[in-house]
Design a protein around this motif. Structure first.
Motif, PDB file in Angstrom:
ATOM      1  N   ASP A  98       0.832  -1.202   0.000  1.00 18.37           N
ATOM      2  CA  ASP A  98       0.000   0.000   0.000  1.00 18.37           C
ATOM      3  C   ASP A  98       0.868   1.255   0.000  1.00 18.37           C
ATOM      4  N   LYS A  99       0.401   2.261  -0.704  1.00 21.50           N
ATOM      5  CA  LYS A  99       1.109   3.541  -0.733  1.00 21.50           C
ATOM      6  C   LYS A  99       0.384   4.516   0.195  1.00 21.50           C
ATOM      7  N   LEU A 100       1.118   5.121   1.095  1.00 17.25           N
ATOM      8  CA  LEU A 100       0.519   6.059   2.046  1.00 17.25           C
ATOM      9  C   LEU A 100       1.119   7.455   1.823  1.00 17.25           C
ATOM     10  N   PRO A 106      -8.650   2.320   2.902  1.00 15.92           N
ATOM     11  CA  PRO A 106      -7.467   3.182   3.025  1.00 15.92           C
ATOM     12  C   PRO A 106      -7.150   3.451   4.497  1.00 15.92           C
ATOM     13  N   GLN A 163      -4.724   8.402   0.728  1.00 23.38           N
ATOM     14  CA  GLN A 163      -4.644   7.302  -0.247  1.00 23.38           C
ATOM     15  C   GLN A 163      -5.833   7.394  -1.199  1.00 23.38           C
ATOM     16  N   GLN A 164      -5.539   7.375  -2.471  1.00 22.99           N
ATOM     17  CA  GLN A 164      -6.597   7.454  -3.469  1.00 22.99           C
ATOM     18  C   GLN A 164      -6.637   6.174  -4.298  1.00 22.99           C
ATOM     19  N   GLN A 199      -4.082   3.102  -4.577  1.00 24.44           N
ATOM     20  CA  GLN A 199      -2.967   3.222  -3.630  1.00 24.44           C
ATOM     21  C   GLN A 199      -3.203   2.287  -2.442  1.00 24.44           C
ATOM     22  N   ALA A 200      -4.471   2.011  -2.149  1.00 29.25           N
ATOM     23  CA  ALA A 200      -4.812   0.894  -1.259  1.00 29.25           C
ATOM     24  C   ALA A 200      -5.181  -0.269  -2.199  1.00 29.25           C
TER      25      ALA A 200
END
Lengths: 197, 443
Positions: free
Chosen positions: A5-7, B252, B257-258, B261-262
Motif C-alpha cells: 500500500d502507498k501512504l 485506506p 490514499q486514493q 494506492q490501497a
C-alpha cells in the motif's frame, strides 16, 4: 497476498504550519483558522471543484430518484483528487442520507455536499497525513480524532464551503478572516490569555 | 523444450503509454510466461480460452511493470497517479475477446487507476506462450480436487489447511522469482505433511525484465487469471480464494490514499468483476468463492488446524520480501502487510509463528505505518460506537459502498472484531516490533 500500500504523506507549507500549531499547543480556535487557510490554499492550487454545483444537483436527484451502488462502483473515477473526493462524497451521502437529502432543496443539498467535500480535502491533504506523525509525538489518537472532527465541523470551514460554492474553480478563494476581540486596555486585564491567542 | 512454451518465438503484444508511439512487448525477451509445469501435471493443454486469459493478464502485468508512474512530487498537485495505457494483445479468439473490452477496461481501471485502451489481434496457431504440441502421459490430479489460489502467504495457507480437512485440492500459484517459488513449495509440502488429504501444486512462472514500476496493481488479475484458467483446464467452473475480509477490502489507512494506492487485488468487487468476465467470455457461469471474506485475519488463523502450524510459520507476508529477488530475504517488519501479520498472529495467540528476525529497509517507516493502522482503527471505533454504525462506517470509509458481497451486519461485525483485536493487542504489537529491532541491534 502482499499489498504494498502507498501512504502519501508529504505536507505543503500551509499544512506544515497546522502540524506545528498542534505541536506548539496552540488553541483549537487558532488551529481551525490555520486549517481553513491551508484548505483554501489547497483548493486554489488544485483549481477547486468546478463540477461541485452539478454534483450537488446530481446528489439531490439521486436521493429523489433512488440509488444503486453498482452504477457508481463500475464508473471511472476522475484523476483530479478534489473532484474524486466530491464524487465519493456524493456516493456515500446518497447511500446513507437518501431520505434526508430527498427532503431538502437542491441548494441545501449542494451546501451539505460542499461542507463534506471541504472536510474531505482537509483530511486528504492535511489532517490524515499528519495524524500518524502527531501520534509519534505522543498525541492520543482518540483525543486527536475528537479534535479533528471539531475542526471539520468548525465555522471557518463552514464559511469556506459557502465560498467554494460561489467560486467552485477555486479562483480567488480565501479563508474567512479571524475575528479578534477589540477591547479597551483596562478590560484586557480580565481576559484569559488563551482567549486572545 | 517447446520454444513456444518458453516464449522464445512468440509474437509480441504492442503497447504505448501516455500518447507515445507503440513499442513491442517481446515475449521471451521483455517477458516470459511459463505454464509447462501446469500442463505436465494436468496432462492436457490449456484450453484456448484459458491460455488467452492468462496471456492477456501476463501482458497487462508486464506493461504495468514497464511503464513508470509519476511520483506525488512529480505530478501536478491534486492529481492521482493515473497512466494512460494502450495495448494490442494477440489472442486465439479476438472476436470473442473484443466483446469483453468494456468489462476488461473497467476491471483494469478499478485495479490500477489507469486508463486502459485494449485491442485484440489474431494470434498465429500454435504461437502463443502457453501453446504446447507435446504428448501427455497421465494425469496426476485427484478426481474432485478443488482448485484453490495459493500465494504462499498466511491467508492462503491457513485457508488451504482448512480445505484439506475436507478433501483434496489443487494449489494454483504464480511466482515471479525462484525464492518465491521455494517459499510456495516449502509451505505446500508442510501442508501436505500435516494432512490426510493431498494438495497438488500447479505452478506458473512469469518474469518481466527491466521493470521500472514497483506498484504492480495488476498482479491480482494475474493470480486470478491463473486460477480461472486452471479451473477451466480442470473442467471446473469455480475457484476458491482465501483472503481475510480486512485485507481483501483493504480500506485506506489514510484519506490521502486514493483509489488503488490501497491495493484491490482480492477486493470483493475485483473478484466479482473477474467472475463476470470469466462467465461472459466463456458463456458459462463461473464462481469465485471467498469463504473468509467475513473474517479478520486472526479469525481465519484460528480456523486453521493446529497441525498446520509449521506450514503457517513458513509463509511470507512482507511486501518487500516477496517482491525482492534476494534469497532468504527477511521480512521488513515495517510494511503494512508485516504489521497486519504481526497483529493477527498476536490476536490469534500464535506469536510462536512470528519471524525471529526482521530486516528494516531504508525508507520504510515502521512507526508511521503502525500509527496509520491504529489511526484507522480509532476512526472505525468511533463509527462503530455510534447508534447507526453501518451508516457511519460508509460515511467515513466510502469505499465500503463497493463491498456488496457482505451484508451490513457482516460488515459491522467484521470491523468490530478487528477494532477489538487492536484494542487488546496494540501494546503487544508496538513492543514486539521494538524488541525485535533491539535484539537485531545487539546481535
Amino acid at each position: 497476498m502482499p499489498d504494498d500500500d502507498k501512504l502519501p504523506r508529504p505536507l505543503s507549507a500551509r499544512w506544515r504550519r497546522v502540524l506545528n500549531a498542534f505541536r506548539a499547543g496552540e488553541s483549537q480556535e487558532a488551529i481551525e483558522h490555520h486549517v481553513a487557510k491551508a484548505a483554501a490554499d489547497t483548493l486554489r492550487r488544485t483549481h477547486g471543484i468546478p463540477d461541485l454545483p452539478a454534483l450537488g444537483t446530481q446528489m439531490y436527484l439521486d436521493a429523489a430518484t433512488g440509488y444503486g451502488a453498482d452504477s457508481s462502483s463500475r464508473r471511472a473515477m476522475p484523476t483530479h483528487i478534489p473532484t474524486r473526493l466530491a464524487r465519493q462524497a456524493v456516493d456515500a451521502m446518497s447511500a446513507v442520507m437518501k431520505e434526508r437529502l430527498a427532503l431538502t432543496s437542491p441548494d441545501t443539498a449542494a451546501l451539505l455536499l460542499a461542507r463534506r467535500v471541504v472536510a474531505e480535502v482537509v483530511y486528504a491533504f492535511g489532517l490524515d497525513r499528519m495524524a500518524p506523525v502527531l501520534m509519534g509525538y505522543g498525541f492520543d489518537p482518540a483525543e486527536l480524532h475528537h479534535r479533528f472532527e471539531s475542526i471539520a465541523q468548525s465555522n471557518p470551514l463552514g464559511e469556506l464551503a459557502k465560498r467554494l460554492l460561489a467560486h467552485p474553480d477555486g479562483t480567488g478563494l480565501r479563508a474567512p478572516g479571524r475575528r479578534r476581540l477589540k477591547l479597551a486596555t483596562a478590560d484586557l486585564m480580565d481576559v484569559d490569555i488563551e482567549e486572545m491567542l | 523444450m517447446n520454444p513456444a512454451i518458453s516464449g522464445l518465438s512468440s509474437p509480441s503484444t504492442r503497447f504505448a503509454s501516455n500518447g507515445s508511439a507503440p513499442v513491442p512487448l517481446r515475449f521471451g525477451a521483455d517477458m516470459t510466461l511459463s505454464g509447462h509445469a501446469v500442463v505436465d501435471r494436468l496432462s492436457r493443454a490449456l484450453p484456448g480460452l484459458a491460455a488467452d486469459l492468462l496471456e492477456i493478464a501476463a501482458s497487462i502485468h508486464a506493461i504495468d511493470r514497464l511503464v513508470p508512474r509519476l511520483t506525488e512530487r512529480q505530478r501536478p498537485t491534486g492529481v492521482v497517479w493515473t497512466r494512460s495505457l494502450r495495448a494490442d494483445i494477440p489472442v486465439r479468439d479476438p472476436d470473442r475477446w473484443r466483446q469483453q473490452i468494456p468489462l476488461l477496461s473497467q476491471l483494469l481501471h478499478w485495479l490500477t487507476d489507469d486508463d486502459w485502451s485494449v485491442e485484440f489481434s489474431p494470434l498465429q496457431p500454435g504461437a502463443g506462450m502457453l501453446d504446447t504440441p507435446q504428448q501427455f502421459l497421465f494425469e496426476t490430479v485427484p478426481d474432485g480436487a478443488v482448485p484453490v489460489l495459493f500465494s504462499g502467504g498466511l491467508d492462503s495457507a491457513a485457508g488451504l489447511a482448512s480445505e484439506l480437512l475436507h478433501g483434496d485440492a489443487v494449489g494454483i500459484s504464480m511466482h515471479t522469482n525462484g525464492w518465491m517459488d521455494g517459499v510456495q513449495r516449502r509451505v505446500l509440502a508442510a501442508l501436505n505433511e500435516a494432512s490426510h488429504h493431498q494438495c497438488v501444486p500447479l505452478r506458473y512462472r512469469i518474469s518481466v525484465r527491466n521493470s521500472t514500476e514497483a506498484s504492480q496493481r495488476s498482479r491480482g488479475l494475474l493470480f486470478l487469471a491463473a486460477g480461472v484458467a486452471t479451473a477451466w483446464a480442470m473442467h471446473q467452473d469455480h475457484l476458491r480464494v482465501f483472503e481475510n475480509g480486512i485485507g481483501a477490502v483493504n480500506l485506506p489507512f489514510l484519506r490521502s490514499q486514493q483509489g488503488a494506492q490501497a491495493t484491490k487485488s482480492v477486493h470483493p468487487l475485483t473478484l466479482r468483476m473477474v467472475q463476470d468476465l470469466a462467465s461472459a467470455v466463456s458463456g458459462r457461469s463461473f464462481v469465485i468463492d471467498a469463504p473468509a471474506m467475513a473474517l479478520t485475519k486472526a479469525e481465519l488463523l484460528r480456523c486453521a488446524p493446529s497441525a498446520a502450524g509449521k506450514a503457517l510459520g513458513l509463509t511470507v507476508s512482507c511486501d518487500v520480501g516477496f517482491a525482492a529477488r534476494v534469497p532468504e530475504h527477511r521480512a521488513c517488519g515495517a510494511c503494512t502487510s508485516c504489521l497486519l501479520r504481526l497483529q493477527s498472529l498476536t490476536a490469534a495467540g500464535l506469536t510462536g509463528l512470528l519471524p525471529m528476525d526482521i530486516h528494516e529497509r531504508k525508507g520504510h517507516d515502521r512507526e508511521f505505518n503502525l500509527n496509520a493502522m491504529i489511526w484507522q482503527a480509532t476512526r472505525m471505533r468511533a463509527c462503530l460506537e455510534s447508534p447507526e454504525p453501518w451508516q457511519r462506517m460508509v460515511s467515513e470509509f466510502p469505499d465500503l459502498i463497493h463491498v456488496t458481497s457482505l451484508t451490513q451486519q457482516e460488515v459491522v461485525r467484521l470491523y468490530r472484531a478487528y477494532v477489538q483485536e487492536w484494542s487488546s493487542n496494540e501494546d503487544a504489537v508496538r513492543s514486539r516490533g521494538l524488541a525485535r529491532r533491539d535484539s537485531r541491534t545487539v546481535a
